[in-house]
Design a protein around this motif. Structure first.
Motif: not given
Ligand SMILES: Nc1ccc(Br)nc1
Length: 463
Positions: A102, A104, A148, A150, A159
């Motif tokens: 994930q 970001y 971070w 996402y 997040r």
């Protein structure tokens, strides 16, 4: 008790924000999904934790560094240029780059591909390379930074989190990992956590490598096998076996992998891999060093520890709560081939990340969260407006001596007394005409309720 009430025009004593009905539409006062505000009571807890991180870093003579939260996406995508956000872990062979399902990432207004960093180590490696010959190895660097990911909205997970990172760059022997584990043990000790609450599982990526070689499994399957065996203890053995089979691993090799990765005894590992195997010699050295440090009761060998980052090449470790209720508290390992993935010569390195989420769950669980109240040395309250100038002279001289002063204006005395209790002030200093005419001010010691008059310059004298 002072007799004067302040001359302030009447207003509500209650200072909570009063919302008034109006056609104005209120801005969404919540922070973006998956992120947190830190109001004062939370910020005190965060600072308490981070100050412990810093103190342990000082004890090990690590230097603080920092990096931008925003990084070039290139730091986190594989050499071929394909973005890894959509790629499963498995497609990234061990000495390739990172596995961030994930990431970001986005394009900035200049058309540059950038990310909010998912972790710290790549930035650290970037700076070491940038510094080049101007730094002498080994480097012992630490930082506390926000990282971070996402997350899909549906999962509603955070997040962002803050991570304490400690890294040693330029030492190839396991005494570097032993230092890092000492830092973790010292940190837990400072927070009141014992080796009965938490353990540190230790293994080495070389264990898995040895097993794969034993069963002549091709190197390109290594990362995928890591992904699968990383789930040991979290999913059933059947799932592990099926996924390994799907990955092309033979039944015989699967049995061998699961057998070795289920080992919890170093002597058993030695029987299987032989005493000359690097994983065995590394781990035996590390456990001997742990004896010397005096933290052997915190650690245990557990071959199933793989850790979630593709670039680890040797010892890996993670701290866990012995009741098994929480996710890993922190984790780390050796990454000797990270620098060459950035096109530099390889530099031996190891480090760990310690997040700010699970540790608070553990402290809450153990009743170890400290009760941190606001602390103020002095409250100065003006009883008569015409003495404002004199009051400010007092405030200024107190602050110059290092005392924290809460200067209160536009309040009733009754509110001030409550406020003084609320913020644990040491002294309440009232500046009013009746005392000032004699060159004095009134002081109330909140802890003892003693009240007396003193000359202004006696206020800053050591009590
Ligand atoms: N890597 C990473 C970043 C942010 C959070 Br929350 N968890 C993991």
């Amino acid at each position: 008790t002072a007799t004067k009430d302040n001359a302030r025009p009447p207003s509500t004593d209650d200072d909570t924000l009063v919302s008034v009905a109006s056609e104005r539409s209120l801005v969404d006062v919540n922070p973006p999904r998956g992120t947190r505000d830190f109001p004062p009571e939370d910020m005190r807890l965060r600072n308490w934790l981070f100050n412990n991180f810093r103190e342990v870093s000082r004890l090990l003579s690590f230097e603080e560094v920092d990096f931008p939260v925003l990084e070039s996406e290139a730091l986190f995508i594989r050499k071929g240029g394909e973005e890894i956000t959509q790629q499963a872990w498995a497609e990234i062979v061990m000495n390739e780059l990172f596995s961030y399902c994930q990431l970001y990432n986005f394009e900035d207004k200049g058309g540059r591909r950038v990310v909010l960093r998912p972790e710290i180590t790549p930035s650290l490696a970037r700076l070491v390379i940038k510094q080049g010959k101007s730094v002498s190895l080994p480097l012992k660097w630490f930082t506390i930074g926000q990282c971070w990911r996402y997350e899909r909205m549906t999962r509603g997970r955070r997040r962002e989190h803050y991570q304490w990172n400690m890294d040693i760059i330029g030492l190839s022997k396991v005494r570097a990992e032993a230092e890092l584990i000492h830092a973790i043990v010292l940190l837990f000790g400072r927070l009141g956590i014992t080796s009965s609450d938490v353990g540190i599982r230790i293994s080495s990526r070389k264990v898995l490598q040895a097993v794969l070689q034993l069963h002549s499994i091709p190197e390109h399957l290594f990362a995928e096998v890591c992904v699968i065996v990383d789930k040991m203890g979290k999913v059933s053995r059947d799932v592990i076996e099926n996924e390994l089979m799907t990955a092309g691993v033979s039944i015989e090799a699967i049995k061998g992998i699961i057998e070795v990765l289920s080992l919890k005894s170093l002597s058993k590992l030695e029987e299987v891999l032989g005493s000359e195997d690097e994983a065995v010699t590394d781990l035996k050295s590390l456990f001997l060093l742990a004896e010397h440090y005096g933290y052997i009761q915190w650690i245990n060998f557990d071959a199933s520890v793989v850790r979630g980052l593709a670039y680890y090449t040797g010892i890996v470790f993670e701290a866990f709560d012995r009741e098994g209720k929480l996710r890993a508290i922190c984790g780390g390992g050796r990454y000797d081939r990270l620098f060459s993935t950035f096109g530099s010569d390889d530099i031996p390195a190891c480090g760990f990340g310690f997040g700010d989420a699970v540790i608070f769950e553990l402290l809450k669980e153990k009743g170890l969260l400290p009760d941190l109240n606001r602390q103020v040395d002095d409250i100065v309250f003006l009883l008569d407006e015409e003495l404002e100038g004199s009051a400010l002279k007092i405030v200024s001289s107190l602050r110059q001596t290092g005392r924290s002063v809460d200067l209160i204006q536009d309040k009733r005395l009754k509110w001030v007394f409550k406020h003084a209790e609320r913020i644990n002030a040491e002294r309440l200093i009232l500046v009013g005409n009746s005392e000032w005419q004699r060159g004095m001010v009134r002081v109330k010691i909140l802890a003892t309720r003693d009240e007396f008059e003193v000359k202004m310059d006696e206020l800053t004298a050591p009590s």
